[in-house]
Scaffold this motif. Sequence first.
Motif, short mmCIF file in Angstrom:
data_model
loop_
_atom_site.label_atom_id
_atom_site.label_comp_id
_atom_site.label_asym_id
_atom_site.label_seq_id
_atom_site.Cartn_x
_atom_site.Cartn_y
_atom_site.Cartn_z
N SER A 14 0.83 -1.20 0.00
CA SER A 14 0.00 0.00 0.00
C SER A 14 0.87 1.25 0.00
O SER A 14 1.82 1.37 0.77
CB SER A 14 -0.90 0.00 1.24
OG SER A 14 -1.68 1.17 1.29
N ASP A 42 -6.97 -7.08 -1.51
CA ASP A 42 -7.58 -7.05 -0.18
C ASP A 42 -8.75 -8.01 -0.05
O ASP A 42 -9.10 -8.43 1.05
CB ASP A 42 -8.06 -5.63 0.15
CG ASP A 42 -6.90 -4.67 0.40
OD1 ASP A 42 -5.75 -5.12 0.41
OD2 ASP A 42 -7.15 -3.46 0.57
N HIS A 45 -8.02 -11.21 1.85
CA HIS A 45 -7.69 -11.28 3.28
C HIS A 45 -8.50 -12.41 3.92
O HIS A 45 -9.65 -12.66 3.54
CB HIS A 45 -8.04 -9.96 3.97
CG HIS A 45 -7.12 -8.83 3.62
ND1 HIS A 45 -5.86 -9.02 3.12
CD2 HIS A 45 -7.28 -7.48 3.73
CE1 HIS A 45 -5.28 -7.85 2.92
NE2 HIS A 45 -6.11 -6.90 3.28
N ARG A 49 -12.10 -6.77 9.31
CA ARG A 49 -11.30 -5.84 10.13
C ARG A 49 -11.36 -6.19 11.61
O ARG A 49 -10.32 -6.24 12.29
CB ARG A 49 -11.79 -4.41 9.89
CG ARG A 49 -10.92 -3.34 10.57
CD ARG A 49 -11.38 -1.96 10.13
NE ARG A 49 -11.18 -1.78 8.70
CZ ARG A 49 -11.75 -0.81 7.99
NH1 ARG A 49 -12.57 0.06 8.57
NH2 ARG A 49 -11.50 -0.68 6.69
N HIS A 68 -0.83 -8.54 7.31
CA HIS A 68 -1.42 -8.76 6.00
C HIS A 68 -0.37 -9.08 4.94
O HIS A 68 -0.71 -9.49 3.83
CB HIS A 68 -2.23 -7.54 5.56
CG HIS A 68 -3.59 -7.48 6.18
ND1 HIS A 68 -4.08 -6.36 6.80
CD2 HIS A 68 -4.55 -8.43 6.31
CE1 HIS A 68 -5.31 -6.60 7.27
NE2 HIS A 68 -5.61 -7.86 6.98
N ASN A 74 -4.03 -14.27 4.91
CA ASN A 74 -4.60 -14.21 3.57
C ASN A 74 -4.97 -15.61 3.07
O ASN A 74 -4.36 -16.60 3.48
CB ASN A 74 -3.59 -13.58 2.60
CG ASN A 74 -3.28 -12.15 2.94
OD1 ASN A 74 -4.03 -11.24 2.60
ND2 ASN A 74 -2.16 -11.92 3.63
N TYR A 97 -13.42 -6.15 -0.61
CA TYR A 97 -13.23 -5.72 0.77
C TYR A 97 -13.67 -4.27 0.84
O TYR A 97 -13.23 -3.44 0.05
CB TYR A 97 -11.78 -5.86 1.19
CG TYR A 97 -11.51 -5.40 2.61
CD1 TYR A 97 -11.83 -6.21 3.69
CD2 TYR A 97 -10.94 -4.16 2.87
CE1 TYR A 97 -11.58 -5.80 4.99
CE2 TYR A 97 -10.69 -3.73 4.16
CZ TYR A 97 -11.01 -4.56 5.22
OH TYR A 97 -10.78 -4.14 6.51
N HIS A 99 -13.55 -0.79 2.26
CA HIS A 99 -12.53 -0.06 3.01
C HIS A 99 -13.09 1.05 3.90
O HIS A 99 -12.59 1.27 5.00
CB HIS A 99 -11.50 0.55 2.05
CG HIS A 99 -10.69 -0.46 1.32
ND1 HIS A 99 -11.09 -1.00 0.11
CD2 HIS A 99 -9.50 -1.05 1.61
CE1 HIS A 99 -10.18 -1.86 -0.32
NE2 HIS A 99 -9.21 -1.92 0.58
N GLY A 131 -2.55 -5.79 -5.89
CA GLY A 131 -2.51 -6.06 -4.47
C GLY A 131 -1.13 -6.51 -4.02
O GLY A 131 -0.12 -6.30 -4.70
#
Length: 290
Positions: A14, A42, A45, A49, A68, A74, A97, A99, A131
């Motif tokens: 990221s 993502d 994953h 969260r 991650h 993952n 995912y 965000h 990713g």
Amino acid sequence: MSVAHPIIAVTGSSGAGTSTVKHAFNDMFRREDIKPVVIEGDSFHRYDRQAMKEKTAEYEAQGKILTHFGPDANELDKLEALFKEYSEHGTGKKRLYVHDDKEAALYGHAPGTFTPWESIDPDNHLLCYEGLHGGIITDQVNVARYVDLLIGVVPVVNLEWIQKIHRDCLNRGYSSEAVVQIILKRMPDYVHYICPQFTHTHINFQRVPLVDTSDPFIARDIPTPDESNIVIRFRDPHMADFPYYLNMLNGSFMSRANTIVVPGGKMGLAMEVVLTPIIHDIMARKQEHS
């Protein structure tokens, strides 16, 4: 790899510049009338969260680290299975995912959760992944073997740290000390699972600052694109048209037989100049096969 159902993967952490690549690809796909299946890393994953927070605390209580960057957080087996199925049949399943609140309003699911798995639209020309793990190889999975064009996007590590510190402090309310601890915890997984991918990439785009970043933990500003160069390295120099690049990208020069250096402000243009002919070749082979 597949001529009939090609896969392009952009891998990088990221803040590395993968979004710039994504925008460049969007422009190319629009101009060339290409319909991609877009896969976000993502979405693979293992935990949402809240579950990730709980699992991280559980790992720390056992003296272990969960990030991650690593395989434990993952579902890399599902990513490999998607790439395999798509390369063979042009089919597969995807999810997203969520965000933030903006995406929550768009997809109807709470931030930090996943949308349901659904079949990809069969009306497509190629799969494009962006990713952390587009080229990962471990003892259990080999995602890279299914990718027709693997692109690495990575800043030098001090710049990556500066970007993370500024982003997490500004957008997530973390203290600088807390972000430093996160960086330290992630480092083993970064070394073992992220870095090795860049040896398998066909092309790497690496952003190198031209200002002092020797102590990233006290830097007050993120170096701007104009304060950077982009080092573009080709695993096979025969796939590159260096005279064309040098003519199209003012201020560029070659530093090695397989490497060209471009002013940082031209990163998006450089990506389009370099990648558009490769996309043309991929689509031409696909059409010949059909």
